[in-house]
Design a protein around this motif. Sequence first.
Motif, short mmCIF file in Angstrom:
data_model
loop_
_atom_site.label_atom_id
_atom_site.label_comp_id
_atom_site.label_asym_id
_atom_site.label_seq_id
_atom_site.Cartn_x
_atom_site.Cartn_y
_atom_site.Cartn_z
N TYR A 238 5.91 -6.34 7.41
CA TYR A 238 6.42 -7.27 6.40
C TYR A 238 6.64 -6.53 5.07
O TYR A 238 7.69 -6.67 4.44
N LEU A 239 5.62 -5.79 4.65
CA LEU A 239 5.69 -5.11 3.35
C LEU A 239 6.79 -4.05 3.34
O LEU A 239 7.53 -3.93 2.35
N VAL A 240 6.90 -3.27 4.42
CA VAL A 240 7.92 -2.22 4.50
C VAL A 240 9.32 -2.84 4.51
O VAL A 240 10.23 -2.40 3.80
N THR A 241 9.50 -3.88 5.32
CA THR A 241 10.81 -4.53 5.44
C THR A 241 11.22 -5.18 4.12
O THR A 241 12.40 -5.17 3.75
N ALA A 242 10.24 -5.75 3.41
CA ALA A 242 10.52 -6.40 2.12
C ALA A 242 10.63 -5.39 0.98
O ALA A 242 10.89 -5.78 -0.17
N ASP A 243 10.40 -4.11 1.29
CA ASP A 243 10.45 -3.04 0.28
C ASP A 243 9.44 -3.28 -0.83
O ASP A 243 9.70 -3.00 -2.01
N GLU A 244 8.27 -3.81 -0.43
CA GLU A 244 7.19 -4.03 -1.39
C GLU A 244 6.41 -2.74 -1.60
O GLU A 244 6.19 -1.96 -0.67
N LYS A 245 5.95 -2.51 -2.81
CA LYS A 245 5.10 -1.35 -3.09
C LYS A 245 3.73 -1.58 -2.46
O LYS A 245 3.10 -2.63 -2.66
N ILE A 246 3.27 -0.63 -1.67
CA ILE A 246 1.94 -0.70 -1.05
C ILE A 246 1.00 0.17 -1.86
O ILE A 246 1.12 1.39 -1.87
N SER A 247 0.09 -0.46 -2.57
CA SER A 247 -0.84 0.28 -3.42
C SER A 247 -1.81 1.10 -2.58
O SER A 247 -1.96 0.88 -1.37
N GLU A 248 -2.48 2.05 -3.20
CA GLU A 248 -3.48 2.87 -2.50
C GLU A 248 -4.58 2.00 -1.91
O GLU A 248 -5.01 2.20 -0.78
N ARG A 249 -5.01 1.03 -2.69
CA ARG A 249 -6.08 0.12 -2.23
C ARG A 249 -5.64 -0.66 -1.01
O ARG A 249 -6.38 -0.77 -0.03
N LEU A 250 -4.43 -1.22 -1.05
CA LEU A 250 -3.93 -2.00 0.08
C LEU A 250 -3.67 -1.11 1.29
O LEU A 250 -3.98 -1.50 2.43
N ALA A 251 -3.11 0.07 1.08
CA ALA A 251 -2.87 0.99 2.19
C ALA A 251 -4.17 1.39 2.87
O ALA A 251 -4.24 1.47 4.10
N THR A 252 -5.21 1.61 2.09
CA THR A 252 -6.53 1.97 2.65
C THR A 252 -7.05 0.84 3.51
O THR A 252 -7.56 1.06 4.62
N ALA A 253 -6.91 -0.39 3.02
CA ALA A 253 -7.38 -1.56 3.78
C ALA A 253 -6.60 -1.73 5.08
O ALA A 253 -7.18 -1.92 6.15
N LEU A 254 -5.28 -1.65 5.00
CA LEU A 254 -4.44 -1.83 6.19
C LEU A 254 -4.67 -0.72 7.22
O LEU A 254 -4.75 -0.98 8.42
N LEU A 255 -4.80 0.51 6.76
CA LEU A 255 -5.05 1.63 7.66
C LEU A 255 -6.37 1.44 8.39
O LEU A 255 -6.46 1.61 9.62
N TYR A 256 -7.40 1.03 7.64
CA TYR A 256 -8.70 0.81 8.27
C TYR A 256 -8.66 -0.40 9.20
O TYR A 256 -9.30 -0.40 10.26
N GLY A 257 -7.89 -1.42 8.85
CA GLY A 257 -7.75 -2.59 9.70
C GLY A 257 -7.13 -2.25 11.04
O GLY A 257 -7.61 -2.68 12.10
N ILE A 258 -6.06 -1.45 11.01
CA ILE A 258 -5.41 -1.03 12.27
C ILE A 258 -6.35 -0.14 13.07
O ILE A 258 -6.51 -0.31 14.28
N ARG A 259 -6.99 0.79 12.40
CA ARG A 259 -7.86 1.73 13.09
C ARG A 259 -9.05 1.02 13.75
O ARG A 259 -9.42 1.34 14.88
#
Length: 348
Positions: A142-163
């Motif tokens: 969703y974020l990539v398709t919407a061209d939303e900026k993914i902050s470091e904090r959010l990227a860390t959370a999403l990466l850990y969520g997937i992992r």
Amino acid sequence: MDQAFTRQKIKELRAMVGEGDRVAIVLQDDPDPDAMASAMALRTLLGRNKQTTPLFAFKPVTRPENLTMEHLLEIEILPADTEELRAFDKIAMVDVQPPYFGEKIPRADIVIDHHTGYPGGAAAFEDVRTKYGATATIMTEYLVTADEKISERLATALLYGIRSDTLALSRRVTDDDLQAFTRLVPLANYSLLRQIDRPELPLSFAQILARAMKRMVVKDRLVVLNLGRVKRDDLIVQMADFCLQFEGVAWVAVAGKLGGKLVISVRNHGMSGDNAGEAVKSLFADIGSAGGHRNMSKAVIPLRAWRRREGTTRDSQIESRLRELFSAQIKGDAEAGAVRSASGRNGT
């Protein structure tokens, strides 16, 4: 990544939420990393903040690594209340679906999830992708398709969520999960990830571990332990994870009494036809809540319901009965799998 489909879903989602709407995002009991990360991403996608779009859960986070994630990434999850939720203009849920909550949820307007086993049609907006390994993958798309900026904090959370939901990309991983993971890798904070991975454990865990290890027996590749009274249910989970690491162990069931309930955590390696979620549903759905994934699941049973069905709540009796139940369940699943395999070879 099907960007055309995702772009349409984003359009529908944003059209649903008015500028002045107050939105509640409700997470499952004891929220996990996938749920917390997905909730953060939904709030970002909608252009909201903690005040206009708070996060709620009926039961708080308990696992040490999840508590560490909640603290380090400053994720605020408020205690949910059915009447309070009624006051919100929209109720959203991520990594979970309305039937999970029963009557505790007055309604659902937005549902984004990857879990199987729920009937659809409970919300005006639904995006349930059961082939995905994590809801965080959907939210990253969703974020990539919407061209939303993914902050470091959010990227860390999403990466850990997937992992965490894919067991380090070893369970139910699709190309979409891998693409999302790859997108997030250069954006995440690895110092924070290391801290989340190595949370502090209470000293009581060592004491429980020492007592349990004296009784640990591996029989037919199965370990069953009852820890008796515990102060936190994450200790049960930690013990189950620990026992699965031993040589010759394929299945683990660890139980403990927490308040007036018996909590059972189940683990396996996800090999062949093994399915921990289906196992606990088959054994305990009639007396408590039960479910989960192929190689990790949980059952929470009122002690009075266990006593009514099994006749006693003595710790030694619970442990021996659980061993009987899981031994029979695993054996039955293995035999059923052999029959299906033979039928397939015979072309029937």
